[in-house]
Design a protein around this motif. Structure first.
Motif, PDB file in Angstrom:
ATOM      1  N   UNK A  58     -57.586 -39.333 -29.335  1.00 19.15           N
ATOM      2  CA  UNK A  58     -57.883 -40.355 -28.333  1.00 19.15           C
ATOM      3  C   UNK A  58     -59.099 -40.012 -27.505  1.00 19.15           C
ATOM      4  N   UNK A  59     -60.000 -39.235 -28.077  1.00 16.81           N
ATOM      5  CA  UNK A  59     -61.178 -38.779 -27.349  1.00 16.81           C
ATOM      6  C   UNK A  59     -62.042 -39.904 -26.817  1.00 16.81           C
ATOM      7  N   UNK A  60     -62.805 -39.602 -25.777  1.00 22.98           N
ATOM      8  CA  UNK A  60     -63.646 -40.634 -25.158  1.00 22.98           C
ATOM      9  C   UNK A  60     -64.951 -40.861 -25.913  1.00 22.98           C
ATOM     10  N   UNK A  61     -65.296 -39.949 -26.832  1.00 20.37           N
ATOM     11  CA  UNK A  61     -66.492 -40.110 -27.664  1.00 20.37           C
ATOM     12  C   UNK A  61     -66.133 -39.749 -29.095  1.00 20.37           C
ATOM     13  N   UNK A  62     -66.615 -40.552 -30.036  1.00 20.36           N
ATOM     14  CA  UNK A  62     -66.390 -40.279 -31.454  1.00 20.36           C
ATOM     15  C   UNK A  62     -67.716 -39.940 -32.126  1.00 20.36           C
ATOM     16  N   UNK A  63     -67.733 -38.821 -32.819  1.00 21.19           N
ATOM     17  CA  UNK A  63     -68.895 -38.390 -33.583  1.00 21.19           C
ATOM     18  C   UNK A  63     -68.532 -38.459 -35.059  1.00 21.19           C
ATOM     19  N   UNK A  64     -69.296 -39.227 -35.829  1.00 22.86           N
ATOM     20  CA  UNK A  64     -69.040 -39.411 -37.256  1.00 22.86           C
ATOM     21  C   UNK A  64     -70.082 -38.636 -38.050  1.00 22.86           C
TER      22      UNK A  64
ATOM     23  N   UNK B 156     -67.438 -51.522 -37.273  1.00 21.01           N
ATOM     24  CA  UNK B 156     -66.896 -50.499 -36.371  1.00 21.01           C
ATOM     25  C   UNK B 156     -65.579 -49.914 -36.887  1.00 21.01           C
ATOM     26  N   UNK B 157     -64.691 -50.769 -37.341  1.00 19.47           N
ATOM     27  CA  UNK B 157     -63.389 -50.279 -37.796  1.00 19.47           C
ATOM     28  C   UNK B 157     -63.545 -49.337 -38.989  1.00 19.47           C
ATOM     29  N   UNK B 158     -64.384 -49.717 -39.941  1.00 17.56           N
ATOM     30  CA  UNK B 158     -64.565 -48.885 -41.132  1.00 17.56           C
ATOM     31  C   UNK B 158     -65.250 -47.564 -40.796  1.00 17.56           C
ATOM     32  N   UNK B 159     -66.182 -47.593 -39.854  1.00 21.27           N
ATOM     33  CA  UNK B 159     -66.911 -46.378 -39.498  1.00 21.27           C
ATOM     34  C   UNK B 159     -66.066 -45.436 -38.660  1.00 21.27           C
ATOM     35  N   UNK B 160     -65.438 -45.967 -37.630  1.00 23.50           N
ATOM     36  CA  UNK B 160     -64.798 -45.122 -36.629  1.00 23.50           C
ATOM     37  C   UNK B 160     -63.286 -44.960 -36.783  1.00 23.50           C
ATOM     38  N   UNK B 161     -62.622 -45.894 -37.460  1.00 24.36           N
ATOM     39  CA  UNK B 161     -61.153 -45.821 -37.453  1.00 24.36           C
ATOM     40  C   UNK B 161     -60.517 -46.258 -38.769  1.00 24.36           C
ATOM     41  N   UNK B 162     -61.178 -46.018 -39.891  1.00 28.18           N
ATOM     42  CA  UNK B 162     -60.571 -46.318 -41.184  1.00 28.18           C
ATOM     43  C   UNK B 162     -59.316 -45.450 -41.338  1.00 28.18           C
ATOM     44  N   UNK B 163     -58.189 -46.030 -41.725  1.00 28.64           N
ATOM     45  CA  UNK B 163     -56.935 -45.265 -41.770  1.00 28.64           C
ATOM     46  C   UNK B 163     -56.966 -44.069 -42.726  1.00 28.64           C
ATOM     47  N   UNK B 164     -57.854 -44.073 -43.712  1.00 33.12           N
ATOM     48  CA  UNK B 164     -57.916 -42.951 -44.650  1.00 33.12           C
ATOM     49  C   UNK B 164     -58.901 -41.870 -44.217  1.00 33.12           C
ATOM     50  N   UNK B 165     -59.712 -42.149 -43.228  1.00 34.08           N
ATOM     51  CA  UNK B 165     -60.733 -41.184 -42.834  1.00 34.08           C
ATOM     52  C   UNK B 165     -60.125 -40.052 -42.018  1.00 34.08           C
ATOM     53  N   UNK B 166     -60.334 -38.803 -42.427  1.00 36.71           N
ATOM     54  CA  UNK B 166     -59.811 -37.668 -41.662  1.00 36.71           C
ATOM     55  C   UNK B 166     -60.460 -37.576 -40.280  1.00 36.71           C
TER      56      UNK B 166
ATOM     57  N   UNK C 143     -64.536 -26.729 -30.716  1.00 39.39           N
ATOM     58  CA  UNK C 143     -63.898 -25.679 -29.928  1.00 39.39           C
ATOM     59  C   UNK C 143     -64.158 -25.826 -28.430  1.00 39.39           C
ATOM     60  N   UNK C 144     -65.285 -26.448 -28.067  1.00 40.20           N
ATOM     61  CA  UNK C 144     -65.683 -26.469 -26.657  1.00 40.20           C
ATOM     62  C   UNK C 144     -65.523 -27.808 -25.957  1.00 40.20           C
ATOM     63  N   UNK C 145     -65.419 -28.885 -26.741  1.00 41.01           N
ATOM     64  CA  UNK C 145     -65.333 -30.215 -26.132  1.00 41.01           C
ATOM     65  C   UNK C 145     -63.963 -30.816 -26.413  1.00 41.01           C
ATOM     66  N   UNK C 146     -63.078 -30.707 -25.436  1.00 37.20           N
ATOM     67  CA  UNK C 146     -61.706 -31.168 -25.622  1.00 37.20           C
ATOM     68  C   UNK C 146     -61.545 -32.673 -25.678  1.00 37.20           C
ATOM     69  N   UNK C 147     -62.580 -33.419 -25.331  1.00 33.56           N
ATOM     70  CA  UNK C 147     -62.488 -34.880 -25.343  1.00 33.56           C
ATOM     71  C   UNK C 147     -63.170 -35.498 -26.565  1.00 33.56           C
ATOM     72  N   UNK C 148     -63.692 -34.660 -27.446  1.00 34.80           N
ATOM     73  CA  UNK C 148     -64.453 -35.168 -28.585  1.00 34.80           C
ATOM     74  C   UNK C 148     -63.535 -35.498 -29.761  1.00 34.80           C
ATOM     75  N   UNK C 149     -63.802 -36.625 -30.374  1.00 37.73           N
ATOM     76  CA  UNK C 149     -63.110 -37.050 -31.595  1.00 37.73           C
ATOM     77  C   UNK C 149     -64.133 -37.015 -32.727  1.00 37.73           C
ATOM     78  N   UNK C 150     -63.831 -36.276 -33.786  1.00 36.75           N
ATOM     79  CA  UNK C 150     -64.753 -36.136 -34.917  1.00 36.75           C
ATOM     80  C   UNK C 150     -64.189 -36.851 -36.136  1.00 36.75           C
TER      81      UNK C 150
END
Length: 253
Positions: free
Chosen positions: A98-104, A82-92, A126-133
């Motif tokens: 702090x979005x409620x959903x993360x799309x990778x 999970x950490x490597x996929x969703x929150x690796x410090x080098x991943x843009x 542009x349309x989903x203010x809670x999305x983290x990409x």
């Protein structure tokens, strides 16, 4: 042959075969006299010829079983990384940090299908203010893909990753080193610094690690998306992405 009579014969044949296999554990040399393998084979053959849909049903069931097993493997890989996929410090990251959903998205700058996914991704941002990409550089289409990925990661050091990503992904012609650098220069990115940062060994290590992660997930092409505990291979439209996002938000993903 009447259905009931034939089905009873099939059932009897199957029971006889099971009995024979069970008895074989005690004495394989003494199979029941009533067991006629040739007759059983003929009954089964006759049944399948008259009911070929049984084979199709069995194949569908087998496919569903294999798919379920594959999905479970993917879920396990996602949970264990999970950490490597969703929150690796080098991943843009784009959108709401702090979005409620993360799309990778795993992508390659020279992938035509990834370019088709650009518009849906821009629309979502542009349309989903809670999305983290989360953008996962996965250059698998040759040296220029790797070069562009290194340049993008270097652009992130100047806080220009998304601008650079969108510009390079929007190019329809084949990429070259000069065109990639021309895009950076046109965006006002410090090209000399970009070239220096591209040589950072940490970028090469990160790209190698991302490649191994994609292999563990079973990703063999681009684009591929991870959301929740689901892997979605291939280009998908914005409507499908919205469905996946909504599913995660309601606890179904």
């Amino acid at each position: 042959m009447p259905w009931r009579k034939r089905d009873m014969r099939i059932g009897g044949a199957v029971l006889a075969l099971v009995a024979a296999l069970t008895a074989g554990a005690e004495s394989r040399a003494q199979a029941p006299a009533e067991l006629d393998r040739e007759a059983i084979g003929e009954i089964v053959r006759e049944y399948l010829l008259e009911n070929p849909e049984v084979i199709e049903q069995a194949m569908r069931a087998l496919q569903a079983k294999r798919e379920a097993a594959r999905e479970q493997v993917v879920r396990n890989v996602i949970r264990n990384n999970r950490a490597e996929i969703f929150s690796h410090p080098m991943t843009p990251v784009s959108g709401d940090p702090g979005g409620d959903v993360t799309l990778v998205e795993f992508f390659d700058y020279q992938c035509g299908y990834c370019k088709r996914s650009l518009a849906p991704m821009k629309e979502l941002l542009a349309s989903d203010g809670k999305l983290r990409v989360v953008w996962k550089e996965f250059p698998i289409l040759g040296p220029m893909s790797r070069f562009a990925a290194r340049a993008a990661m270097a652009a992130a050091k100047q806080d220009r990753y998304l601008d650079f990503h969108l510009a390079v992904m929007g190019v329809s012609e084949e990429l070259t080193e000069s065109s990639v650098m021309g895009i950076a220069e046109g965006l006002g990115i410090d090209v000399d610094r970009l070239r220096r940062d591209m040589e950072d060994p940490a970028i090469e290590t990160y790209l190698d690690e991302t490649h191994r992660l994609a292999m563990d997930l079973g990703i063999t092409g681009t684009p591929a998306f991870v959301i929740g505990e689901t892997l979605v291979p291939g280009a998908v439209g914005v409507a499908r992405l919205r469905e996946l996002i909504a599913d995660v938000r309601t606890g179904g993903g």
